[in-house]
Design a protein around this motif. Structure first.
Motif, PDB file in Angstrom:
ATOM      1  N   ARG A  44       0.818  -1.223   0.000  1.00  0.00           N
ATOM      2  CA  ARG A  44       0.000   0.000   0.000  1.00  0.00           C
ATOM      3  C   ARG A  44       0.845   1.263   0.000  1.00  0.00           C
ATOM      4  O   ARG A  44       0.543   2.248  -0.640  1.00  0.00           O
ATOM      5  N   TYR A  45       1.967   1.226   0.747  1.00  0.00           N
ATOM      6  CA  TYR A  45       2.799   2.415   0.894  1.00  0.00           C
ATOM      7  C   TYR A  45       4.090   2.365   0.083  1.00  0.00           C
ATOM      8  O   TYR A  45       4.963   3.211   0.248  1.00  0.00           O
ATOM      9  N   GLY A  46       4.185   1.391  -0.818  1.00  0.00           N
ATOM     10  CA  GLY A  46       5.324   1.326  -1.730  1.00  0.00           C
ATOM     11  C   GLY A  46       6.656   1.035  -1.066  1.00  0.00           C
ATOM     12  O   GLY A  46       7.693   1.528  -1.504  1.00  0.00           O
ATOM     13  N   VAL A  47       6.641   0.241  -0.020  1.00  0.00           N
ATOM     14  CA  VAL A  47       7.872  -0.111   0.683  1.00  0.00           C
ATOM     15  C   VAL A  47       8.397  -1.426   0.119  1.00  0.00           C
ATOM     16  O   VAL A  47       7.675  -2.418   0.058  1.00  0.00           O
ATOM     17  N   ASP A  48       9.644  -1.409  -0.318  1.00  0.00           N
ATOM     18  CA  ASP A  48      10.296  -2.618  -0.827  1.00  0.00           C
ATOM     19  C   ASP A  48      10.862  -3.368   0.377  1.00  0.00           C
ATOM     20  O   ASP A  48      11.930  -3.019   0.896  1.00  0.00           O
ATOM     21  N   LEU A  49      10.155  -4.380   0.825  1.00  0.00           N
ATOM     22  CA  LEU A  49      10.565  -5.093   2.027  1.00  0.00           C
ATOM     23  C   LEU A  49      11.900  -5.814   1.867  1.00  0.00           C
ATOM     24  O   LEU A  49      12.657  -5.922   2.834  1.00  0.00           O
ATOM     25  N   ALA A  50      12.197  -6.305   0.690  1.00  0.00           N
ATOM     26  CA  ALA A  50      13.485  -6.976   0.481  1.00  0.00           C
ATOM     27  C   ALA A  50      14.632  -5.998   0.716  1.00  0.00           C
ATOM     28  O   ALA A  50      15.619  -6.325   1.387  1.00  0.00           O
ATOM     29  N   VAL A  51      14.508  -4.790   0.187  1.00  0.00           N
ATOM     30  CA  VAL A  51      15.544  -3.766   0.370  1.00  0.00           C
ATOM     31  C   VAL A  51      15.631  -3.372   1.841  1.00  0.00           C
ATOM     32  O   VAL A  51      16.723  -3.284   2.415  1.00  0.00           O
ATOM     33  N   GLU A  52      14.487  -3.131   2.458  1.00  0.00           N
ATOM     34  CA  GLU A  52      14.478  -2.703   3.859  1.00  0.00           C
ATOM     35  C   GLU A  52      14.993  -3.799   4.793  1.00  0.00           C
ATOM     36  O   GLU A  52      15.701  -3.516   5.760  1.00  0.00           O
ATOM     37  N   PHE A  53      14.659  -5.053   4.490  1.00  0.00           N
ATOM     38  CA  PHE A  53      15.141  -6.158   5.320  1.00  0.00           C
ATOM     39  C   PHE A  53      16.658  -6.262   5.226  1.00  0.00           C
ATOM     40  O   PHE A  53      17.344  -6.423   6.233  1.00  0.00           O
ATOM     41  N   SER A  54      17.169  -6.142   4.020  1.00  0.00           N
ATOM     42  CA  SER A  54      18.614  -6.190   3.825  1.00  0.00           C
ATOM     43  C   SER A  54      19.301  -5.043   4.560  1.00  0.00           C
ATOM     44  O   SER A  54      20.317  -5.240   5.230  1.00  0.00           O
ATOM     45  N   ARG A  55      18.748  -3.853   4.452  1.00  0.00           N
ATOM     46  CA  ARG A  55      19.308  -2.686   5.138  1.00  0.00           C
ATOM     47  C   ARG A  55      19.299  -2.906   6.654  1.00  0.00           C
ATOM     48  O   ARG A  55      20.271  -2.616   7.352  1.00  0.00           O
ATOM     49  N   MET A  56      18.209  -3.422   7.156  1.00  0.00           N
ATOM     50  CA  MET A  56      18.078  -3.651   8.587  1.00  0.00           C
ATOM     51  C   MET A  56      19.072  -4.703   9.079  1.00  0.00           C
ATOM     52  O   MET A  56      19.757  -4.504  10.072  1.00  0.00           O
ATOM     53  N   THR A  57      19.190  -5.821   8.355  1.00  0.00           N
ATOM     54  CA  THR A  57      20.111  -6.870   8.792  1.00  0.00           C
ATOM     55  C   THR A  57      21.563  -6.430   8.647  1.00  0.00           C
ATOM     56  O   THR A  57      22.403  -6.815   9.458  1.00  0.00           O
ATOM     57  N   ASP A  58      21.867  -5.623   7.636  1.00  0.00           N
ATOM     58  CA  ASP A  58      23.219  -5.071   7.510  1.00  0.00           C
ATOM     59  C   ASP A  58      23.557  -4.225   8.735  1.00  0.00           C
ATOM     60  O   ASP A  58      24.679  -4.270   9.249  1.00  0.00           O
ATOM     61  N   GLY A  59      22.584  -3.436   9.192  1.00  0.00           N
ATOM     62  CA  GLY A  59      22.792  -2.617  10.379  1.00  0.00           C
ATOM     63  C   GLY A  59      23.038  -3.456  11.624  1.00  0.00           C
ATOM     64  O   GLY A  59      23.899  -3.134  12.449  1.00  0.00           O
ATOM     65  N   ILE A  60      22.299  -4.541  11.749  1.00  0.00           N
ATOM     66  CA  ILE A  60      22.497  -5.435  12.896  1.00  0.00           C
ATOM     67  C   ILE A  60      23.881  -6.078  12.836  1.00  0.00           C
ATOM     68  O   ILE A  60      24.601  -6.132  13.844  1.00  0.00           O
ATOM     69  N   GLU A  61      24.266  -6.540  11.668  1.00  0.00           N
ATOM     70  CA  GLU A  61      25.579  -7.155  11.508  1.00  0.00           C
ATOM     71  C   GLU A  61      26.698  -6.179  11.836  1.00  0.00           C
ATOM     72  O   GLU A  61      27.678  -6.529  12.497  1.00  0.00           O
ATOM     73  N   SER A  62      26.558  -4.951  11.385  1.00  0.00           N
ATOM     74  CA  SER A  62      27.563  -3.925  11.687  1.00  0.00           C
ATOM     75  C   SER A  62      27.661  -3.684  13.186  1.00  0.00           C
ATOM     76  O   SER A  62      28.755  -3.562  13.737  1.00  0.00           O
ATOM     77  N   ALA A  63      26.521  -3.606  13.840  1.00  0.00           N
ATOM     78  CA  ALA A  63      26.518  -3.377  15.297  1.00  0.00           C
ATOM     79  C   ALA A  63      27.147  -4.544  16.042  1.00  0.00           C
ATOM     80  O   ALA A  63      27.866  -4.343  17.032  1.00  0.00           O
ATOM     81  N   LEU A  64      26.893  -5.765  15.578  1.00  0.00           N
ATOM     82  CA  LEU A  64      27.463  -6.936  16.242  1.00  0.00           C
ATOM     83  C   LEU A  64      28.976  -7.028  16.063  1.00  0.00           C
ATOM     84  O   LEU A  64      29.660  -7.568  16.913  1.00  0.00           O
ATOM     85  N   GLN A  65      29.477  -6.508  14.963  1.00  0.00           N
ATOM     86  CA  GLN A  65      30.900  -6.540  14.694  1.00  0.00           C
ATOM     87  C   GLN A  65      31.668  -5.447  15.420  1.00  0.00           C
ATOM     88  O   GLN A  65      32.888  -5.511  15.539  1.00  0.00           O
ATOM     89  N   SER A  66      30.959  -4.459  15.925  1.00  0.00           N
ATOM     90  CA  SER A  66      31.620  -3.343  16.641  1.00  0.00           C
ATOM     91  C   SER A  66      32.059  -3.733  18.017  1.00  0.00           C
ATOM     92  O   SER A  66      31.592  -4.553  18.675  1.00  0.00           O
TER      93      SER A  66
END
Length: 66
Positions: A44-66
């Motif tokens: 409905r709101y034009g959100v690409d969940l695949a892109v957002e999921f990837s962005r979100m998991t990349d952020g988690i991975e970066s935080a875990l590596q810090s």
């Protein structure tokens, strides 16, 4: 919003903190119901969940590596 609340109640029941008959059996259905709602909202709101999921998991991975 009721779907997420229903899901939370079932999770508490599966964890033994609430009494809900057949909570474990109903959990899969409620998870699928919530997923459906998220997919409808994303469409409905034009959100690409695949892109957002990837962005979100990349952020988690970066935080875990810090």
């Amino acid at each position: 919003m009721g779907d997420v609340g229903d899901l939370a109640k079932l999770v508490m029941a599966v964890d033994g903190r609430r009494e809900i008959p057949d909570a474990r059996a109903r959990l899969g259905h409620e998870l699928a119901d919530c997923l459906w709602s998220v997919l409808v909202l994303a469409d409905r709101y034009g959100v690409d969940l695949a892109v957002e999921f990837s962005r979100m998991t990349d952020g988690i991975e970066s935080a875990l590596q810090s």
